[in-house]
Structures are given as structure tokens and as C-alpha cells.
Design a protein around this motif. Structure first.
Motif, PDB file in Angstrom:
ATOM      1  N   PHE A 194       0.811  -1.220   0.000  1.00  0.00           N
ATOM      2  CA  PHE A 194       0.000   0.000   0.000  1.00  0.00           C
ATOM      3  C   PHE A 194       0.843   1.268   0.000  1.00  0.00           C
ATOM      4  O   PHE A 194       0.350   2.330   0.321  1.00  0.00           O
ATOM      5  CB  PHE A 194      -0.922   0.011   1.221  1.00  0.00           C
ATOM      6  CG  PHE A 194      -1.958  -1.083   1.203  1.00  0.00           C
ATOM      7  CD1 PHE A 194      -3.209  -0.861   0.662  1.00  0.00           C
ATOM      8  CD2 PHE A 194      -1.661  -2.332   1.716  1.00  0.00           C
ATOM      9  CE1 PHE A 194      -4.159  -1.865   0.637  1.00  0.00           C
ATOM     10  CE2 PHE A 194      -2.607  -3.342   1.696  1.00  0.00           C
ATOM     11  CZ  PHE A 194      -3.862  -3.107   1.154  1.00  0.00           C
ATOM     12  N   GLY A 195       2.110   1.182  -0.328  1.00  0.00           N
ATOM     13  CA  GLY A 195       2.952   2.376  -0.374  1.00  0.00           C
ATOM     14  C   GLY A 195       3.986   2.389   0.734  1.00  0.00           C
ATOM     15  O   GLY A 195       3.960   1.590   1.677  1.00  0.00           O
ATOM     16  N   LEU A 239     -11.260  -1.664  -3.308  1.00  0.00           N
ATOM     17  CA  LEU A 239      -9.896  -1.204  -3.550  1.00  0.00           C
ATOM     18  C   LEU A 239      -9.629  -0.015  -2.640  1.00  0.00           C
ATOM     19  O   LEU A 239     -10.556   0.707  -2.253  1.00  0.00           O
ATOM     20  CB  LEU A 239      -9.686  -0.801  -5.011  1.00  0.00           C
ATOM     21  CG  LEU A 239      -9.984  -1.852  -6.080  1.00  0.00           C
ATOM     22  CD1 LEU A 239     -11.435  -1.772  -6.540  1.00  0.00           C
ATOM     23  CD2 LEU A 239      -9.050  -1.683  -7.279  1.00  0.00           C
ATOM     24  N   MET A 240      -8.364   0.192  -2.295  1.00  0.00           N
ATOM     25  CA  MET A 240      -8.061   1.249  -1.336  1.00  0.00           C
ATOM     26  C   MET A 240      -6.697   1.866  -1.623  1.00  0.00           C
ATOM     27  O   MET A 240      -5.759   1.178  -2.026  1.00  0.00           O
ATOM     28  CB  MET A 240      -8.101   0.674   0.090  1.00  0.00           C
ATOM     29  CG  MET A 240      -7.782   1.676   1.188  1.00  0.00           C
ATOM     30  SD  MET A 240      -8.165   1.036   2.850  1.00  0.00           S
ATOM     31  CE  MET A 240      -7.081  -0.398   2.923  1.00  0.00           C
ATOM     32  N   SER A 241      -6.616   3.177  -1.392  1.00  0.00           N
ATOM     33  CA  SER A 241      -5.353   3.893  -1.367  1.00  0.00           C
ATOM     34  C   SER A 241      -5.198   4.454   0.047  1.00  0.00           C
ATOM     35  O   SER A 241      -6.011   5.268   0.484  1.00  0.00           O
ATOM     36  CB  SER A 241      -5.340   5.028  -2.397  1.00  0.00           C
ATOM     37  OG  SER A 241      -4.139   5.763  -2.330  1.00  0.00           O
ATOM     38  N   PRO A 248      -8.073   7.925   3.820  1.00  0.00           N
ATOM     39  CA  PRO A 248      -8.038   6.949   2.727  1.00  0.00           C
ATOM     40  C   PRO A 248      -8.995   7.297   1.599  1.00  0.00           C
ATOM     41  O   PRO A 248      -9.964   8.046   1.774  1.00  0.00           O
ATOM     42  CB  PRO A 248      -8.476   5.663   3.420  1.00  0.00           C
ATOM     43  CG  PRO A 248      -9.445   6.135   4.464  1.00  0.00           C
ATOM     44  CD  PRO A 248      -8.939   7.481   4.922  1.00  0.00           C
ATOM     45  N   LEU A 249      -8.721   6.734   0.442  1.00  0.00           N
ATOM     46  CA  LEU A 249      -9.667   6.715  -0.669  1.00  0.00           C
ATOM     47  C   LEU A 249     -10.040   5.256  -0.901  1.00  0.00           C
ATOM     48  O   LEU A 249      -9.154   4.407  -1.074  1.00  0.00           O
ATOM     49  CB  LEU A 249      -9.053   7.324  -1.922  1.00  0.00           C
ATOM     50  CG  LEU A 249     -10.012   7.517  -3.117  1.00  0.00           C
ATOM     51  CD1 LEU A 249      -9.563   8.703  -3.964  1.00  0.00           C
ATOM     52  CD2 LEU A 249     -10.105   6.284  -3.995  1.00  0.00           C
ATOM     53  N   VAL A 250     -11.328   4.957  -0.889  1.00  0.00           N
ATOM     54  CA  VAL A 250     -11.809   3.581  -1.020  1.00  0.00           C
ATOM     55  C   VAL A 250     -12.773   3.515  -2.197  1.00  0.00           C
ATOM     56  O   VAL A 250     -13.584   4.427  -2.414  1.00  0.00           O
ATOM     57  CB  VAL A 250     -12.505   3.101   0.268  1.00  0.00           C
ATOM     58  CG1 VAL A 250     -12.881   1.630   0.162  1.00  0.00           C
ATOM     59  CG2 VAL A 250     -11.594   3.315   1.475  1.00  0.00           C
TER      60      VAL A 250
END
Length: 601
Positions: free
Chosen positions: A367-368, A424-426, A549-551
Motif C-alpha cells: 500500500f505504499g 480497492l483502497m489507497s 483513505p480513498l476507497v
């Protein structure tokens, strides 16, 4: 809008680990004072999260107000550790009454399980009237979800299966037919107890509507597709056909959604072990009892081995046991998808692994650089899955929501005719400091797109292919400025299209349009960030007490290819009559045919 209550079910130990993080996130957002604080300076602030959606209100024996999750939990014997089956909402369970027998008695007590370190320090802080402690927990310190669950549960929330023990290598609960056979026995009361407890919570709901979509909405998708085909058959041009299609769809959906009030169910379930069989029986019961209700299933796939698996010291025997274990997980995962396709409204498999199996080729999702987690820890991985579920459902749980989960899932089905979607997630997507417009602009510079920022939680699925429909949620927009100041814009000598937006929701929707994440999409912003204070694991570098987060919840794209991997593997394993007496060849063939038909839709 009126509160739309939700009843949540948690089936299995790993599902309850995800649930414990999920409820801790919700509890951290509760406002016990009843005051609704709206900050100035951001017109997109909106109202606070509505606790009535997920929580039931009550009073303790001392008359103090309480919030307890409207949740039903099933686990194996020993899975609760030191947490009593009745919970601790109304204090420790009382001692049994004095016996009337006058003869000799012998009392046998099981050894008391020690409470987790975090829970002990939390008890001490509450006794002294202090706030919750900030205690970092190592993965090795967490043995059960009860070691870090801050929320008090209702006495009717927990039920324990006595026929199997948690992490018992002698009789591992690792195959769907074990749960299926258990729930089908007339002598076991678990299904009846679950039905009674579900009815108790449902009767308390004032206006049960939902954050999910009723099975009835699947007919909406079929109608929309028929309308589209009809427009093409009478040779309407593309623009006219599209206009007719969307106008009729909008009118039909508006009337239908208003006329149908659907009490919803949200299920967290272990999907790769014996709990898949319990899930099947539970879904059948819910569909029989609440025929037109919403059922959304989040299927959890634990990292590495299922709970209770113990390798052998003998290399040859160890390899045989491992292969049987992997086969059981594959069959159970396929069975979960099968029963969800038959009875649920939406099924969302979730895993931090890249594949359905824990065998060769399995890798952990990344995830980064700012997120470093123990890929083998259920404590860490369950926190990531809980963050994703909270993020995608948060916009539909605020007091200022303008759309419901029903609209979102109806859109998913009308575009793809599938009951399976991917999360999905960032994480984290936004950083502290810079304005929202500046950060979103950076994500679109140099030809970059949103797809490169998202990490899929769907096994065997990659996020490189754009879906046909998506629901996108961005949290934490009130924790950073919306746009640069006028002085900063003068210094930059530039003003982007995003800088001209007046609300975060408008800006996010425009960003999604530029990034083209999906053919069609819904975009929502939540003002508050996701709280990640202890007992949330310290997986961020540097340490954070909240994250932005962005989901995304997506359907279409290459989801069919990811699902095909599981179905083909299940077909390759074939039918084994020695596993379960009530699982016949005809049942196996029906299941395989249903899964293959779902892929062709």
C-alpha cells in the motif's frame, strides 16, 4: 433524513478481528454529549456520523446512557478468550444462585484466561475516569479479537459453537462441509438462537431501510438492460437511446426505492474455512425469514493458514497436510461465493493476499512506503480490511447523506448483472498540510491516473483495468484546506479547474471525471478522517492517529477473470465423496454449474 438502521453479523474468528477494528473506528467517532459540531470555513462539512445506523442506545444498571453495536457474533469455543459470552455492558456476569442440594458438592472451574494488556490498561483508565490509553500492541500480544475490542457488546450479541475449539489442531474447522453439517443437525440450536437474536434487533429498528440493496433490486438491473436493448432494436440513435434509457431508469428507480423499505443485513464472514458452511445456512435462514431484505456479505480470507492448522514434523506428512489444507480453503472459498450468489444481494471477497490460495505464488498486497504492516499478522491485516469497509460505507451513514447504499448497489448491478464487487483502497491517499485541490492535481499530472493509486483487496484481481461502475469515497476533507489562498495562487501564477470548486464533493467528482476511474461512478466525501489511535496497529510511518483513505467499490473490468481463477481451481479439485455424507455429487455439480453461469452473465 431518517436513520436507516443496520443489523451486522460476524461469523468466524478472523471476521470478528475485522469487526473489532471496525467497531473501534465507529466508537471513536461517537459523540456522547449529543452536540453536533460543524466547523466554519468549509461548506462541505456536513453533519456528523449518525450513530443510530449501527448502534443501539440503552442504559446501564446505573442509568448511564450506552451505545452498543447492533451486532451478532458467532465464534468457536475458546475464541472469546477472557471475554464472557454475555459481554461486559452491564458489568461482569453474576455468580450463580445458591444450590438447593444439601449433600456433598465439588466445584470444578476452568482456568481463567488472562485479559489482553490493552484491555487491562483500558479498565484501569476507565476506573480512574481517564481517557482511553494509547498503548501500542505487538502482533504477538494479540491472540483474540477480544484483546483489543473497546466497544461494549449486548448480552445477546455472542453465541459460541461448542462442538469445535478455536485453534484446535486435532479437529480443525477448516472446510465448509464441517459448518454445513453442524448447522444442519436438528440437535444444534445455533441457527434458532441466531434467528431469535436477529428478530430481537430487527424489532428494535424504528425505520429499518439500509446501506445495502434488496434482492428485489436485481429486477431493476434486468429492466434497465431490456430498455437499452429495446431502444437499440427500434434504431434510435446513440444519444436518443441513451437519453430514453437513463430517464426511464431514473424514474423507475426513484419510485421503486421510495416504495421499498428494506431492513438490511451486513455480514462479515470467514470465507475460506468451516464458517463458509455456517454462512450458507445463515443466508438461507435470513432469506427465508426476511425475503425482501438487504444482505451484503464481506467475505474474509485470512493471511497464510486458516486458524487451527498445525504442520507436522514429518516432512512427507507435512506436505500432505498442507496440500489438503489448501484444497479445503479453495473449496470453502468457492462455496462462499456460491451461497452468496444464491441468497445475498452483494458479495465482496476481501484479502491482503494477491491470490485465492496461500500456496506458491501468493504475495502480500503493498500500500505504499508510508504503510508498513506484518503481512502474516491477522491483527494487522484485519485492520486494513476494516478501514476499507468503513471508508466505503461511511458516506451512507452520515446525517447529511443524499443517496443511500441502495442506489450504489443498484448501479453496480444494472451495469454488470453481477452480485460480486471488489474493494480497492489507497491508504493514505491524502497528506496533512497541502490543500485538497493541490493534492488531487498532483495525482493527475504527467498522465497519472487513479488506477495506479488503488490497491485491490479482491484475490487474483489487479486494478489496472477500469471497471464499468464504481463507488468512490474520500475521507478527511475537513482536515486540510480546500484550495490554496489567493496569495498562494498569485505566487503560483496559475489556477486549476479544481481550484474553482466550492465544495470537496464537487472537487472530488471533477477529479474522478478527469481520472476516468470507471465508465460511470458515484463520488462522495466524508469530512472526518478515519481514526487510527490505539488499539489500531501502528502500521504508518510516521505514526498517525488518523488517516485519509480513498476507497472504491467496483464492478466489471477484469473481475470476471479473477473469479474465473477460483472457479477453475474448484473444478480441477473435483468431487470427493469421502468428505461429507450430505454433500453428494449432484450438489457439487449444481454448485459448479451455478458458478460457471454467474461468470457468463
Amino acid at each position: 433524513p431518517d436513520t436507516m438502521e443496520v443489523v451486522t453479523l460476524q461469523l468466524g474468528h478472523y471476521a470478528s478481528m475485522v469487526g473489532a477494528h471496525f467497531w473501534n473506528i465507529q466508537e471513536a467517532q461517537l459523540d456522547y454529549s449529543g452536540a453536533q459540531v460543524v466547523e466554519e470555513g468549509n461548506p462541505d462539512n456536513g453533519a456528523k456520523v449518525d450513530p443510530g445506523v449501527l448502534f443501539r442506545t440503552g442504559e446501564t444498571l446505573r442509568g448511564e446512557p450506552t451505545f452498543s453495536p447492533r451486532v451478532l457474533i458467532m465464534d468457536l469455543q475458546g475464541g472469546l478468550k477472557a471475554l464472557p459470552k454475555e459481554g461486559l455492558l452491564y458489568g461482569a456476569p453474576g455468580q450463580p444462585s445458591d444450590a438447593t442440594w444439601q449433600g456433598e458438592m465439588q466445584t470444578i472451574r476452568a482456568a481463567e484466561q488472562p485479559r489482553g494488556r490493552y484491555m487491562e490498561e483500558l479498565d484501569t483508565a476507565e476506573a480512574q475516569g481517564e481517557s482511553a490509553p494509547d498503548v501500542p500492541l505487538a502482533s504477538t500480544e494479540v491472540e483474540s479479537w477480544s484483546d483489543y475490542l473497546r466497544t461494549y457488546l449486548h448480552p445477546r450479541s455472542i453465541d459460541v459453537i461448542q462442538e469445535f475449539r478455536h485453534q484446535d489442531p486435532a479437529l480443525s474447522f477448516d472446510a465448509f462441509w464441517l459448518g454445513r453439517e453442524l448447522m444442519g443437525q436438528p440437535s444444534t440450536p445455533y441457527l434458532d438462537t441466531l434467528e431469535d437474536s436477529t428478530r430481537l434487533f430487527m424489532e428494535e429498528c424504528d425505520a429499518p431501510q439500509g446501506i445495502q440493496v434488496s434482492q428485489q433490486y436485481h429486477s431493476v438491473g434486468c429492466l434497465c438492460k431490456n430498455l437499452k436493448n429495446m431502444c437499440r432494436s427500434i434504431n434510435l440513435d446513440f444519444a436518443a437511446a441513451g437519453l430514453v434509457y437513463w430517464c426511464i431508469t431514473f424514474l423507475y428507480m426513484s419510485v421503486y426505492l421510495k416504495l421499498t423499505a428494506c431492513p438490511p443485513f451486513k455480514i462479515f464472514a470467514d470465507s475460506d474455512n468451516g464458517w463458509a458452511g455456517v454462512l450458507g445456512a445463515t443466508l438461507e435462514m435470513l432469506r427465508d425469514t426476511y425475503d425482501k431484505k438487504t444482505i451484503t456479505v464481506f467475505g474474509m480470507h485470512s493471511p497464510q493458514h486458516s486458524l487451527g492448522f498445525e504442520p507436522s514434523d514429518d516432512p512427507l506428512l507435512a506436505q500432505t497436510k498442507l496440500q489438503f489444507h489448501r484444497n479445503h480453503r479453495t473449496r470453502s472459498a468457492a462455496y462462499s461465493m456460491y451461497v452468496a450468489n444464491e441468497h445475498a444481494s452483494l458479495y465482496v471477497p476481501m484479502s491482503t493476499n494477491t491470490t485465492w490460495s496461500s500456496g506458491p505464488g501468493a504475495r502480500a498486497r503493498q500500500f505504499g512506503q508510508q504503510l508498513i504492516y506484518d503481512v502474516s499478522s491477522r491483527y494487522h491485516t484485519s485492520a486494513l480490511l476494516a478501514t476499507a469497509i468503513d471508508g466505503v460505507t461511511a458516506p451512507f451513514r452520515t446525517t447529511s447523506r443524499d443517496v443511500t447504499w441502495n442506489h450504489a448497489v443498484a448501479g453496480l448491478y444494472s451495469e454488470t448483472s453481477t452480485r460480486t464487487a471488489a474493494l480497492l483502497m489507497s491508504l493514505p491517499f491524502l497528506q496533512d498540510g497541502n490543500p485538497l485541490s493541490t493534492q488531487l492535481s498532483r495525482h493527475t499530472q504527467g498522465g497519472a491516473s487513479l488506477r495506479s493509486s488503488l490497491t485491490s483487496l479482491f484475490p487474483s484481481h489487479e486494478s489496472s483495468v477500469a471497471p464499468r461502475f464504481g463507488v468512490y469515497s474520500l475521507r478527511g476533507t475537513n482536515d486540510i484546506p480546500l484550495t490554496p489562498t489567493l496569495e498562494e495562487m498569485r505566487q503560483q501564477q496559475s489556477m486549476t479547474a479544481l481550484d474553482r470548486c466550492t465544495t470537496a464533493t464537487e472537487m472530488f467528482s471533477r477529479y474522478l471525471g478527469q481520472s476516468a476511474p470507471a465508465t460511470k461512478f458515484l463520488g462522495h466525501c466524508v469530512a472526518t478522517s478515519t481514526p487510527t489511535r490505539s488499539p489500531f496497529p501502528r502500521i504508518f510511518s510516521p505514526k498517525r492517529n488518523k488517516t485519509m483513505p480513498l476507497v472504491a467499490l467496483e464492478a466489471g473490468g477484469n473481475l470476471t477473470a479473477a473469479t474465473t481463477v477460483l472457479v477453475h481451481e474448484f473444478k480441477r479439485l473435483g468431487y470427493k465423496p469421502s468428505f461429507c455424507a450430505d454433500w453428494q455429487l449432484e450438489d457439487h455439480q449444481t454448485m459448479l454449474s451455478t458458478l460457471q453461469s454467474a461468470l457468463e452473465e
